[in-house]
Structure formats: C-alpha cells, structure tokens
Design a protein around this motif. Structure first.
Motif, short mmCIF file in Angstrom:
data_model
loop_
_atom_site.label_atom_id
_atom_site.label_comp_id
_atom_site.label_asym_id
_atom_site.label_seq_id
_atom_site.Cartn_x
_atom_site.Cartn_y
_atom_site.Cartn_z
N TYR A 3 0.85 -1.12 0.13
CA TYR A 3 0.22 -0.09 0.05
C TYR A 3 0.79 1.09 0.08
CZ TYR A 3 -3.89 -3.00 1.71
OH TYR A 3 -4.53 -4.18 1.51
N GLY A 4 0.43 2.13 -0.94
CA GLY A 4 1.55 3.28 -0.81
C GLY A 4 0.96 4.50 -1.73
N LYS A 5 1.68 5.36 -2.29
CA LYS A 5 1.75 6.53 -3.29
C LYS A 5 2.58 6.32 -4.20
CE LYS A 5 0.28 9.64 0.34
NZ LYS A 5 0.38 10.97 1.28
N PRO A 6 2.21 6.46 -5.63
CA PRO A 6 3.11 6.30 -6.65
C PRO A 6 4.42 7.06 -6.66
CG PRO A 6 0.95 6.53 -7.49
CD PRO A 6 0.70 6.79 -6.14
N ALA A 7 4.12 8.29 -6.03
CA ALA A 7 5.11 9.39 -6.22
C ALA A 7 6.12 9.28 -5.03
CB ALA A 7 4.69 10.70 -6.39
N CYS A 8 5.90 8.49 -3.98
CA CYS A 8 6.60 8.00 -2.82
C CYS A 8 7.78 7.40 -3.07
CB CYS A 8 5.62 7.36 -1.78
SG CYS A 8 6.47 7.09 -0.21
N PRO A 9 8.96 8.01 -2.72
CA PRO A 9 10.34 7.40 -3.05
C PRO A 9 10.40 5.94 -2.20
CG PRO A 9 10.67 9.36 -1.84
CD PRO A 9 9.31 9.31 -2.19
N HIS A 10 9.91 6.04 -0.95
CA HIS A 10 10.04 4.71 -0.07
C HIS A 10 9.13 3.58 -0.71
CE1 HIS A 10 12.34 7.04 2.50
NE2 HIS A 10 11.34 7.78 2.84
N THR A 11 7.65 3.98 -1.06
CA THR A 11 7.06 3.15 -1.83
C THR A 11 7.72 2.39 -3.11
OG1 THR A 11 4.93 4.31 -1.14
CG2 THR A 11 4.87 2.64 -3.08
N GLN A 12 8.29 3.29 -3.98
CA GLN A 12 9.11 2.88 -4.99
C GLN A 12 10.10 1.93 -4.84
OE1 GLN A 12 8.10 3.15 -8.27
NE2 GLN A 12 6.41 4.20 -7.45
N LEU B 80 -4.05 6.65 -2.80
CA LEU B 80 -4.47 7.92 -3.18
C LEU B 80 -5.68 7.59 -4.19
CD1 LEU B 80 -1.45 10.15 -3.92
CD2 LEU B 80 -3.05 10.14 -2.02
N ALA B 81 -5.76 6.50 -4.95
CA ALA B 81 -6.67 6.18 -5.89
C ALA B 81 -8.06 5.53 -5.30
CB ALA B 81 -5.86 5.44 -6.87
N SER B 82 -8.03 4.88 -4.28
CA SER B 82 -8.94 4.03 -3.77
C SER B 82 -9.36 4.44 -2.08
CB SER B 82 -8.55 2.64 -3.86
OG SER B 82 -9.54 1.85 -3.14
N ARG C 201 1.38 6.26 7.61
CA ARG C 201 2.72 6.18 7.18
C ARG C 201 2.65 5.12 6.03
NH1 ARG C 201 6.38 4.64 11.80
NH2 ARG C 201 7.95 4.56 10.19
N ILE C 202 3.29 5.18 5.07
CA ILE C 202 3.78 4.53 4.05
C ILE C 202 4.97 4.21 3.54
CG2 ILE C 202 1.40 4.90 2.74
CD1 ILE C 202 2.75 6.74 0.85
N PRO C 203 5.32 3.08 2.93
CA PRO C 203 4.37 2.04 2.52
C PRO C 203 4.20 1.20 3.58
CG PRO C 203 6.79 1.46 1.84
CD PRO C 203 6.59 2.97 2.43
N VAL C 204 2.90 0.68 3.41
CA VAL C 204 2.68 -0.45 4.34
C VAL C 204 2.84 -1.76 3.32
CG1 VAL C 204 0.63 -1.54 5.61
CG2 VAL C 204 0.78 0.66 5.78
N ILE C 205 3.52 -2.86 3.96
CA ILE C 205 3.91 -3.93 3.10
C ILE C 205 3.25 -5.10 3.86
CG2 ILE C 205 5.65 -5.58 2.12
CD1 ILE C 205 7.77 -2.79 2.60
#
Length: 67
Positions: free
Chosen positions: A7-16, A31-33, A49-53
C-alpha cells in the motif's frame, strides 16, 4: 513464493524502493482508492505512514527505515 501487497503512493520514494525490492507485489494506491486507504490504516494501526507492506499477511510499516 511469498504473497506481497504494498500500500502506498506512486510518487513516494519509499514506496518505489519497496516496489523495486518486491517486483511481484500487488500495488494498492491509497490515493486512488478510499478502500485501499482504509485497509492501509487498518494494517498500520491507524498510522498514516507508507508504504505498508503485507508479506504473507504480516504487516510492516515503511521500507528500510523510511516512510
């Protein structure tokens, strides 16, 4: 193979970074759902806090010390 959901945001460097580490993961954009946002908050104990893995159903917050 482990089942991984991120779970995260596309623009988040940690999510990437998490997505790069787990290329097989299912990505859920919070952000989309609103459903994905609620699921993320459930697994994080309400922390925004993201990402949640989720790896085999076990949640972890952040990736390599970042969130």
């Amino acid at each position: 193979m482990a089942e991984v959901v991120i779970y995260g945001k596309p623009a988040c460097p940690h999510t990437q970074k998490a997505l790069n580490a787990y290329p097989e993961a299912e990505f859920r954009d919070v952000l989309a759902s609103s459903q994905f946002l609620e699921e993320s908050l459930h697994f994080s104990g309400g922390q925004r806090r993201i990402p949640v893995i989720l790896k085999n159903g076990e949640p972890s917050i952040g990736f390599n010390g970042g969130s």
